[in-house]
Scaffold this active site. Structure first.
Site: not given
Ligand code: ZN
Length: 309
Positions: A212, A245, A254, A15-16, A214
């Protein structure tokens, strides 16, 4: 405080990670990757997000991927939803866990989902009502995750008081638990511990278990370790730090699952994940997305001599 001897890792790469890259990964490749991740021992995978396909074509096949993931024994199938409509689709697909992000910064919330805090909380209430109608065994776990909790690129630092208020509001609106997201990579070990302790005090110890993180500024693993010291037991991570990023060239997205598993494993903290198999699924990912950079150290450096996992 003592670290728990078992940490759950929730893999959010599908997902991310995918959400932040342009190359569309095919559904068969996604299925094979998710299966490989589960085979490596990941017991929870966030496989996608129920957003309009026009906004995020990469995740347009989330329902199909959920259907595949549900066939994997013992896997908790998680998705992100931005609103009630997304939650309806998630319920229809039969997921085990739904996470709705609520941006701590109202400017970020307006920029991202065009909704104020009040509007988002109403959405949360409606979702909670929808879930309550489902029979117990088929009711997904519902998490409200406070994004930009450690700071926002528009508003900068977000006052702790605001986070506590939102955490409580999410619980009151019907979430089963709250999570904290360092969406912008602004967290450091000291403010992680401070905020986790404060939120746990506000909403109850068992109602904040996951973070969560990063790795935008390289503090991801340090933050993870700091979080475990104050009672966090679930950490999100993504294979190969996929997605990078957009604001920090060269930085992973992440925290990298492989490196996180290695750190915990080396410290004698159980994850239930096989590092060797995780490296296999990383190679698969690289085959599927040959042009996307993968991050992390352990896959390239290899395990130390005499390493026993
Ligand atoms: Zn995220």
């Amino acid at each position: 405080m003592m670290k728990k001897n078992r940490v759950e890792i929730s893999e959010v790469g599908p997902r991310d990670g995918l959400q932040n890259i342009k190359t569309i990964m095919s559904l068969p490749d996604k299925k094979a990757w998710v299966s490989a991740l589960a085979d490596a021992g990941l017991s929870e995978i966030e496989v996608g997000s129920f957003v309009p396909p026009s906004l995020l074509p990469q995740l347009a096949d989330t329902a199909e991927l959920v259907a595949h993931a549900l066939t994997i024994d013992g896997l908790t199938v998680a998705v992100l939803v931005p609103n009630y409509k997304g939650a309806e689709n998630a319920v229809r697909a039969g997921v085990h866990k739904i996470t709705i992000p609520l941006s701590a910064s109202e400017s970020h919330s307006l920029a991202n989902v065009n909704r104020t805090h009040k509007q988002m909380l109403e959405e949360v209430e409606q979702i909670a009502a929808l879930l309550r109608k489902l029979p117990e065994g088929r009711r997904p776990h519902f998490e409200g995750s406070i994004s930009t909790a450690f700071g926002c690129t528009i508003e900068g630092a977000v006052p702790e008081k605001k986070i506590l208020e939102l955490a409580m509001a999410l619980m009151t609106a019907g979430c089963d638990e709250v999570g904290l997201s360092d969406t912008t990579g602004y967290a450091n070990p000291a403010n992680v511990q401070k905020l986790v302790k404060a939120v746990k005090t506000e909403v109850g110890d068992k109602n904040l278990t996951g973070l969560h993180l990063h790795n935008t500024r390289g503090l991801g693993l340090a933050n993870a370790l700091a979080a475990l010291d104050v009672g966090i037991t679930t950490l999100d991570a993504s294979q190969g730090g996929l997605g990078g990023c957009p604001f920090a060239p060269g930085a992973s997205g992440n925290i990298v699952t492989e490196d996180l598993v290695y750190m915990l494993d080396a410290m004698g903290i159980e994850t239930g994940i096989s590092l060797e198999k995780l490296i296999v699924s990383r190679h698969m990912l690289h085959t599927y997305l040959p042009d996307e950079p993968l991050y992390g150290f352990i896959a390239d450096a290899g395990l130390p001599k005499d390493y026993r996992s």
